[in-house]
Design a protein around this motif. Structure first.
Motif, PDB file in Angstrom:
ATOM      1  N   THR A 107      19.966  -6.569  44.662  1.00  0.00           N
ATOM      2  CA  THR A 107      20.239  -5.143  44.856  1.00  0.00           C
ATOM      3  C   THR A 107      19.607  -4.652  46.152  1.00  0.00           C
ATOM      4  N   ALA A 108      18.419  -5.161  46.468  1.00  0.00           N
ATOM      5  CA  ALA A 108      17.722  -4.775  47.699  1.00  0.00           C
ATOM      6  C   ALA A 108      18.267  -5.506  48.930  1.00  0.00           C
ATOM      7  N   GLY A 109      19.157  -6.482  48.718  1.00  0.00           N
ATOM      8  CA  GLY A 109      19.712  -7.246  49.832  1.00  0.00           C
ATOM      9  C   GLY A 109      18.719  -8.220  50.433  1.00  0.00           C
ATOM     10  N   VAL A 110      17.836  -8.760  49.582  1.00  0.00           N
ATOM     11  CA  VAL A 110      16.761  -9.624  50.052  1.00  0.00           C
ATOM     12  C   VAL A 110      16.935 -11.034  49.475  1.00  0.00           C
ATOM     13  N   PRO A 111      17.026 -12.047  50.344  1.00  0.00           N
ATOM     14  CA  PRO A 111      17.082 -13.411  49.820  1.00  0.00           C
ATOM     15  C   PRO A 111      15.724 -13.830  49.260  1.00  0.00           C
ATOM     16  N   ILE A 112      15.763 -14.715  48.271  1.00  0.00           N
ATOM     17  CA  ILE A 112      14.547 -15.274  47.685  1.00  0.00           C
ATOM     18  C   ILE A 112      14.424 -16.727  48.112  1.00  0.00           C
ATOM     19  N   ILE A 113      13.240 -17.078  48.601  1.00  0.00           N
ATOM     20  CA  ILE A 113      12.912 -18.471  48.883  1.00  0.00           C
ATOM     21  C   ILE A 113      11.808 -18.845  47.906  1.00  0.00           C
ATOM     22  N   GLU A 114      12.046 -19.916  47.155  1.00  0.00           N
ATOM     23  CA  GLU A 114      11.103 -20.298  46.115  1.00  0.00           C
ATOM     24  C   GLU A 114       9.956 -21.147  46.649  1.00  0.00           C
ATOM     25  N   LYS A 115       8.769 -20.834  46.132  1.00  0.00           N
ATOM     26  CA  LYS A 115       7.581 -21.646  46.380  1.00  0.00           C
ATOM     27  C   LYS A 115       7.601 -22.790  45.381  1.00  0.00           C
ATOM     28  N   PRO A 116       7.053 -23.928  45.690  1.00  0.00           N
ATOM     29  CA  PRO A 116       6.382 -24.244  46.947  1.00  0.00           C
ATOM     30  C   PRO A 116       7.390 -24.369  48.083  1.00  0.00           C
ATOM     31  N   LEU A 117       6.938 -24.025  49.258  1.00  0.00           N
ATOM     32  CA  LEU A 117       7.786 -24.008  50.454  1.00  0.00           C
ATOM     33  C   LEU A 117       7.831 -25.411  51.058  1.00  0.00           C
ATOM     34  N   LEU A 118       8.606 -26.283  50.413  1.00  0.00           N
ATOM     35  CA  LEU A 118       8.618 -27.697  50.793  1.00  0.00           C
ATOM     36  C   LEU A 118       9.673 -28.039  51.845  1.00  0.00           C
ATOM     37  N   THR A 119      10.645 -27.158  52.038  1.00  0.00           N
ATOM     38  CA  THR A 119      11.701 -27.434  53.015  1.00  0.00           C
ATOM     39  C   THR A 119      11.633 -26.382  54.121  1.00  0.00           C
ATOM     40  N   ASP A 120      12.622 -26.392  54.992  1.00  0.00           N
ATOM     41  CA  ASP A 120      12.663 -25.386  56.046  1.00  0.00           C
ATOM     42  C   ASP A 120      13.477 -24.162  55.617  1.00  0.00           C
ATOM     43  N   GLY A 121      13.627 -23.957  54.310  1.00  0.00           N
ATOM     44  CA  GLY A 121      14.398 -22.826  53.790  1.00  0.00           C
ATOM     45  C   GLY A 121      13.869 -21.481  54.256  1.00  0.00           C
ATOM     46  N   LEU A 122      12.550 -21.306  54.273  1.00  0.00           N
ATOM     47  CA  LEU A 122      11.975 -20.035  54.706  1.00  0.00           C
ATOM     48  C   LEU A 122      12.244 -19.812  56.191  1.00  0.00           C
ATOM     49  N   LEU A 123      12.021 -20.824  56.992  1.00  0.00           N
ATOM     50  CA  LEU A 123      12.280 -20.701  58.432  1.00  0.00           C
ATOM     51  C   LEU A 123      13.752 -20.388  58.677  1.00  0.00           C
ATOM     52  N   SER A 124      14.649 -21.034  57.967  1.00  0.00           N
ATOM     53  CA  SER A 124      16.087 -20.771  58.124  1.00  0.00           C
ATOM     54  C   SER A 124      16.425 -19.333  57.755  1.00  0.00           C
ATOM     55  N   ALA A 125      15.845 -18.841  56.665  1.00  0.00           N
ATOM     56  CA  ALA A 125      16.101 -17.457  56.238  1.00  0.00           C
ATOM     57  C   ALA A 125      15.566 -16.466  57.259  1.00  0.00           C
ATOM     58  N   VAL A 126      14.390 -16.745  57.819  1.00  0.00           N
ATOM     59  CA  VAL A 126      13.808 -15.862  58.829  1.00  0.00           C
ATOM     60  C   VAL A 126      14.645 -15.902  60.105  1.00  0.00           C
ATOM     61  N   ARG A 127      15.047 -17.082  60.533  1.00  0.00           N
ATOM     62  CA  ARG A 127      15.895 -17.191  61.732  1.00  0.00           C
ATOM     63  C   ARG A 127      17.207 -16.426  61.545  1.00  0.00           C
ATOM     64  N   SER A 128      17.801 -16.531  60.353  1.00  0.00           N
ATOM     65  CA  SER A 128      19.036 -15.805  60.051  1.00  0.00           C
ATOM     66  C   SER A 128      18.801 -14.299  60.119  1.00  0.00           C
ATOM     67  N   ALA A 129      17.695 -13.836  59.542  1.00  0.00           N
ATOM     68  CA  ALA A 129      17.370 -12.408  59.574  1.00  0.00           C
ATOM     69  C   ALA A 129      17.138 -11.940  61.013  1.00  0.00           C
ATOM     70  N   LEU A 130      16.454 -12.740  61.795  1.00  0.00           N
ATOM     71  CA  LEU A 130      16.199 -12.385  63.189  1.00  0.00           C
ATOM     72  C   LEU A 130      17.494 -12.350  63.999  1.00  0.00           C
ATOM     73  N   SER A 131      18.419 -13.243  63.698  1.00  0.00           N
ATOM     74  CA  SER A 131      19.698 -13.231  64.432  1.00  0.00           C
ATOM     75  C   SER A 131      20.508 -11.981  64.091  1.00  0.00           C
ATOM     76  N   HIS A 132      20.393 -11.492  62.856  1.00  0.00           N
ATOM     77  CA  HIS A 132      21.050 -10.235  62.494  1.00  0.00           C
ATOM     78  C   HIS A 132      20.410  -9.076  63.238  1.00  0.00           C
ATOM     79  N   ASN A 133      19.100  -9.157  63.434  1.00  0.00           N
ATOM     80  CA  ASN A 133      18.382  -8.154  64.219  1.00  0.00           C
ATOM     81  C   ASN A 133      18.950  -8.069  65.622  1.00  0.00           C
ATOM     82  N   ASP A 134      19.174  -9.231  66.234  1.00  0.00           N
ATOM     83  CA  ASP A 134      19.645  -9.289  67.614  1.00  0.00           C
ATOM     84  C   ASP A 134      21.062  -8.723  67.756  1.00  0.00           C
ATOM     85  N   GLN A 135      21.841  -8.793  66.672  1.00  0.00           N
ATOM     86  CA  GLN A 135      23.223  -8.304  66.716  1.00  0.00           C
ATOM     87  C   GLN A 135      23.308  -6.804  66.484  1.00  0.00           C
ATOM     88  N   SER A 136      22.222  -6.170  65.992  1.00  0.00           N
ATOM     89  CA  SER A 136      22.285  -4.732  65.720  1.00  0.00           C
ATOM     90  C   SER A 136      21.774  -3.906  66.857  1.00  0.00           C
TER      91      SER A 136
END
Length: 136
Positions: A107-136
């Motif tokens: 509902t808040a439009g927020v992706p969830i990345i589950e701990k433990p942070l064993l993969t690059d999922g968090l970095l990928s989600a942050v990079r995706s969010a930052l790329s949306h920032n650059d487009q706005s």
């Protein structure tokens, strides 16, 4: 509990800002180390109060919020930030999110990345969010 945003230092330089709120020092250190290597400017906070008391957020960047924070959970913190005009995209990190939490995050439009942070999922989600920032 009444919290308000007062003034967070704005990102210095051209590195994208990541505002990390997590009360686990080991997680915060590991995320900061990893993101520093990726060229991101990480600002760490241990709870909602310390973030909200620290100053204005940069216009561009990404919030990384732990759900289980002392006092105020990560989604409540996000609601307060939004009420104060912060439009920065956010990523929620948590362990074993239950269906009601998944629904709140969706509902808040927020992706969830589950701990433990064993993969690059968090970095990928942050990079995706930052790329949306650059487009706005």
């Amino acid at each position: 509990m009444h919290l308000r945003v007062t003034g967070l230092p704005v990102s210095s330089g051209s590195r994208p800002a990541v505002i990390l709120v997590d009360d686990d020092p080991a997680v915060a250190h590991a995320v900061q180390f990893s993101f520093d290597l990726e060229g991101l400017d990480v600002r760490k906070f241990r709870d909602a109060e310390s973030l909200l008391a620290s100053g204005p957020l940069p216009d561009k960047g990404c919030l990384v919020l732990d759900y289980h924070l002392p006092g105020v959970d990560g989604l409540d913190l996000l609601e307060r930030l939004r009420a104060n005009g912060v439009r920065m995209p956010a990523v929620l990190i948590t362990t074993n999110p239950r269906p009601h939490l998944r629904a709140r995050a969706a509902t808040a439009g927020v992706p969830i990345i589950e701990k433990p942070l064993l993969t690059d999922g968090l970095l990928s989600a942050v990079r995706s969010a930052l790329s949306h920032n650059d487009q706005s």
